[in-house]
Design a protein around this motif. Sequence first.
Motif, PDB file in Angstrom:
ATOM      1  N   LEU A   1      29.204  94.570  59.691  1.00 34.56           N
ATOM      2  CA  LEU A   1      28.699  94.865  61.313  1.00 34.56           C
ATOM      3  C   LEU A   1      29.240  93.772  62.220  1.00 34.56           C
ATOM      4  O   LEU A   1      29.822  93.856  63.406  1.00 34.56           O
ATOM      5  CB  LEU A   1      27.021  94.616  61.381  1.00 34.56           C
ATOM      6  N   GLY A   2      29.167  92.328  61.593  1.00 33.41           N
ATOM      7  CA  GLY A   2      29.731  91.430  62.416  1.00 33.41           C
ATOM      8  C   GLY A   2      31.406  91.489  62.722  1.00 33.41           C
ATOM      9  O   GLY A   2      31.646  91.309  63.953  1.00 33.41           O
ATOM     10  N   LEU A   3      32.205  91.919  61.978  1.00 35.10           N
ATOM     11  CA  LEU A   3      33.504  91.928  62.009  1.00 35.10           C
ATOM     12  C   LEU A   3      33.604  93.221  63.006  1.00 35.10           C
ATOM     13  O   LEU A   3      34.789  93.497  63.642  1.00 35.10           O
ATOM     14  CB  LEU A   3      34.214  92.171  60.649  1.00 35.10           C
ATOM     15  N   GLY A   4      32.748  94.303  62.785  1.00 36.53           N
ATOM     16  CA  GLY A   4      32.815  95.413  63.677  1.00 36.53           C
ATOM     17  C   GLY A   4      32.579  95.172  65.046  1.00 36.53           C
ATOM     18  O   GLY A   4      33.490  95.604  66.042  1.00 36.53           O
ATOM     19  N   ILE A   5      31.585  94.149  65.105  1.00 34.91           N
ATOM     20  CA  ILE A   5      31.174  93.818  66.548  1.00 34.91           C
ATOM     21  C   ILE A   5      32.548  92.815  67.324  1.00 34.91           C
ATOM     22  O   ILE A   5      32.949  93.148  68.481  1.00 34.91           O
ATOM     23  CB  ILE A   5      29.964  92.957  66.812  1.00 34.91           C
ATOM     24  N   VAL A   6      33.390  92.140  66.555  1.00 35.64           N
ATOM     25  CA  VAL A   6      34.373  91.333  66.951  1.00 35.64           C
ATOM     26  C   VAL A   6      35.416  92.137  67.067  1.00 35.64           C
ATOM     27  O   VAL A   6      35.956  91.976  68.311  1.00 35.64           O
ATOM     28  CB  VAL A   6      34.645  90.341  65.972  1.00 35.64           C
ATOM     29  N   ALA A   7      35.813  93.088  66.347  1.00 36.35           N
ATOM     30  CA  ALA A   7      36.658  93.998  66.596  1.00 36.35           C
ATOM     31  C   ALA A   7      36.447  94.771  67.841  1.00 36.35           C
ATOM     32  O   ALA A   7      37.344  95.049  68.823  1.00 36.35           O
ATOM     33  CB  ALA A   7      37.081  95.032  65.554  1.00 36.35           C
ATOM     34  N   GLY A   8      35.072  95.373  68.298  1.00 36.87           N
ATOM     35  CA  GLY A   8      35.027  96.000  69.321  1.00 36.87           C
ATOM     36  C   GLY A   8      34.927  95.602  70.586  1.00 36.87           C
ATOM     37  O   GLY A   8      35.165  95.851  71.485  1.00 36.87           O
TER      38      GLY A   8
ATOM     39  N   SER B   1      30.182  86.043  62.877  1.00 40.52           N
ATOM     40  CA  SER B   1      28.918  85.877  63.386  1.00 40.52           C
ATOM     41  C   SER B   1      29.121  85.352  65.155  1.00 40.52           C
ATOM     42  O   SER B   1      27.762  85.422  65.691  1.00 40.52           O
ATOM     43  CB  SER B   1      27.992  84.675  62.803  1.00 40.52           C
ATOM     44  N   TRP B   2      30.272  85.141  65.409  1.00 40.19           N
ATOM     45  CA  TRP B   2      30.133  84.972  66.917  1.00 40.19           C
ATOM     46  C   TRP B   2      31.292  84.916  67.492  1.00 40.19           C
ATOM     47  O   TRP B   2      31.680  84.903  68.746  1.00 40.19           O
ATOM     48  CB  TRP B   2      30.152  83.211  67.031  1.00 40.19           C
ATOM     49  N   GLY B   3      32.450  85.523  66.737  1.00 43.18           N
ATOM     50  CA  GLY B   3      33.957  85.788  67.451  1.00 43.18           C
ATOM     51  C   GLY B   3      33.820  86.544  68.642  1.00 43.18           C
ATOM     52  O   GLY B   3      34.870  86.473  69.533  1.00 43.18           O
TER      53      GLY B   3
ATOM     54  N   PHE C   1      20.410  90.978  63.703  1.00 46.40           N
ATOM     55  CA  PHE C   1      20.486  91.120  62.151  1.00 46.40           C
ATOM     56  C   PHE C   1      21.389  90.186  61.983  1.00 46.40           C
ATOM     57  O   PHE C   1      21.328  89.566  60.762  1.00 46.40           O
ATOM     58  CB  PHE C   1      20.510  92.561  61.899  1.00 46.40           C
ATOM     59  N   THR C   2      22.785  90.134  62.200  1.00 49.10           N
ATOM     60  CA  THR C   2      23.604  89.455  61.623  1.00 49.10           C
ATOM     61  C   THR C   2      23.504  87.812  61.829  1.00 49.10           C
ATOM     62  O   THR C   2      23.922  87.079  61.042  1.00 49.10           O
ATOM     63  CB  THR C   2      25.304  89.772  62.421  1.00 49.10           C
ATOM     64  N   SER C   3      22.886  87.476  63.156  1.00 48.60           N
ATOM     65  CA  SER C   3      22.838  86.177  63.404  1.00 48.60           C
ATOM     66  C   SER C   3      21.668  85.500  62.430  1.00 48.60           C
ATOM     67  O   SER C   3      21.561  84.296  61.915  1.00 48.60           O
ATOM     68  CB  SER C   3      22.433  85.902  64.900  1.00 48.60           C
ATOM     69  N   ILE C   4      20.672  86.269  62.219  1.00 52.38           N
ATOM     70  CA  ILE C   4      19.596  85.793  61.127  1.00 52.38           C
ATOM     71  C   ILE C   4      20.049  85.759  60.006  1.00 52.38           C
ATOM     72  O   ILE C   4      19.928  84.794  59.127  1.00 52.38           O
ATOM     73  CB  ILE C   4      18.462  86.935  61.277  1.00 52.38           C
TER      74      ILE C   4
ATOM     75  N   PRO D   1      17.510  80.156  64.541  1.00 50.12           N
ATOM     76  CA  PRO D   1      16.559  80.877  65.524  1.00 50.12           C
ATOM     77  C   PRO D   1      17.031  80.938  67.019  1.00 50.12           C
ATOM     78  O   PRO D   1      16.615  81.849  67.651  1.00 50.12           O
ATOM     79  CB  PRO D   1      15.084  80.061  65.269  1.00 50.12           C
ATOM     80  N   LEU D   2      17.846  79.793  67.267  1.00 48.97           N
ATOM     81  CA  LEU D   2      18.217  79.773  68.617  1.00 48.97           C
ATOM     82  C   LEU D   2      19.095  80.974  69.073  1.00 48.97           C
ATOM     83  O   LEU D   2      19.178  81.696  69.982  1.00 48.97           O
ATOM     84  CB  LEU D   2      18.786  78.413  68.739  1.00 48.97           C
ATOM     85  N   MET D   3      19.967  81.176  67.938  1.00 47.66           N
ATOM     86  CA  MET D   3      21.091  82.333  68.106  1.00 47.66           C
ATOM     87  C   MET D   3      20.369  83.636  68.240  1.00 47.66           C
ATOM     88  O   MET D   3      20.553  84.483  68.909  1.00 47.66           O
ATOM     89  CB  MET D   3      21.965  82.108  66.981  1.00 47.66           C
ATOM     90  N   ALA D   4      19.546  83.850  67.352  1.00 52.84           N
ATOM     91  CA  ALA D   4      18.742  84.994  66.969  1.00 52.84           C
ATOM     92  C   ALA D   4      17.840  85.450  68.191  1.00 52.84           C
ATOM     93  O   ALA D   4      17.812  86.404  68.694  1.00 52.84           O
ATOM     94  CB  ALA D   4      17.758  85.289  65.771  1.00 52.84           C
ATOM     95  N   GLY D   5      17.279  84.467  68.790  1.00 56.17           N
ATOM     96  CA  GLY D   5      16.173  84.532  70.107  1.00 56.17           C
ATOM     97  C   GLY D   5      17.199  84.936  71.280  1.00 56.17           C
ATOM     98  O   GLY D   5      16.831  85.665  72.073  1.00 56.17           O
ATOM     99  N   THR D   6      18.383  84.441  71.348  1.00 51.85           N
ATOM    100  CA  THR D   6      19.230  84.669  72.560  1.00 51.85           C
ATOM    101  C   THR D   6      19.574  86.080  72.509  1.00 51.85           C
ATOM    102  O   THR D   6      19.995  86.600  73.387  1.00 51.85           O
ATOM    103  CB  THR D   6      20.468  83.606  72.541  1.00 51.85           C
ATOM    104  N   PHE D   7      19.968  86.557  71.016  1.00 47.75           N
ATOM    105  CA  PHE D   7      20.528  88.134  71.142  1.00 47.75           C
ATOM    106  C   PHE D   7      19.068  89.170  71.285  1.00 47.75           C
ATOM    107  O   PHE D   7      19.560  90.055  71.980  1.00 47.75           O
ATOM    108  CB  PHE D   7      21.011  88.328  69.775  1.00 47.75           C
ATOM    109  N   VAL D   8      18.091  88.495  70.866  1.00 48.79           N
ATOM    110  CA  VAL D   8      16.609  89.282  71.003  1.00 48.79           C
ATOM    111  C   VAL D   8      16.655  89.527  72.780  1.00 48.79           C
ATOM    112  O   VAL D   8      16.455  90.671  73.218  1.00 48.79           O
ATOM    113  CB  VAL D   8      15.556  88.851  70.539  1.00 48.79           C
TER     114      VAL D   8
END
Length: 247
Positions: free
Chosen positions: A46-53, A102-104, A202-205, A211-218
Amino acid sequence: MATEVDGLLKRVLVPLLLPEKCYDQIFIQWDLLHVPCLKILLSKGLGLGIVAGSLLVKLPQVFKMLGAKSAEGLSLQSVMLELMALTGTMVYSITNNFPFSSWGEALFLMLQTVTIAFLVLHYRGQTVKGVAFLACSALVLLVLLSPLTPQAVVTLLQASNMPAVVVGRLLQAATNYRNGHTGQLSAITVFLLFGGSLARIFTSIQETGDPLMAGTFVVSSLCNGLIAAQLLFYWNAKAPHKKKKEQ
């Protein structure tokens, strides 16, 4: 032959998508339902798919503005706040050595958001200010990534992402409501951002445990969902044509 194929598959998957122990678990021991390893594989994929997209996600917005030669309907304040949030996520992730998967997308979305901000200024007749903005953005990024910036400042920047995302999206929502249409806002871009932010929870968790990264994406998912809902609501609404002044 089988050994060569196995070696090739391993070079492709390890460590890009799986740690070596998970590769052995799934492809050597054939434990295809090993949940921890499957979660890692799903998260990495998922992470690499998001980065590519993310390489293309805001290009529809850029092309729509270029085609219309207009930035009508876009809130400059909202774009700037989104840029601040993306920059904070990227700098925080780099300084904490999080995996690129996770952040690309923050890197590519940041570059595209800078372009959109410049175009908004350009189509408002403020091209010189737009060029100055590009130079200042590059300088700020260099300073944030340098040893001159304390880790506490980087963490504070990431923590400020949540209010920045909320305020930025509310400004765009208010602009849409006030105009009664979404102007040059690209539906493709908005829906891709909404889907990407949902997957990033999901990917950040899974990959960072932060939790800071996950909370930001929520928060980002909720706000992107609001803009997506407005796009659907105003789908058939058209911007009023401006009458040209007689010479």
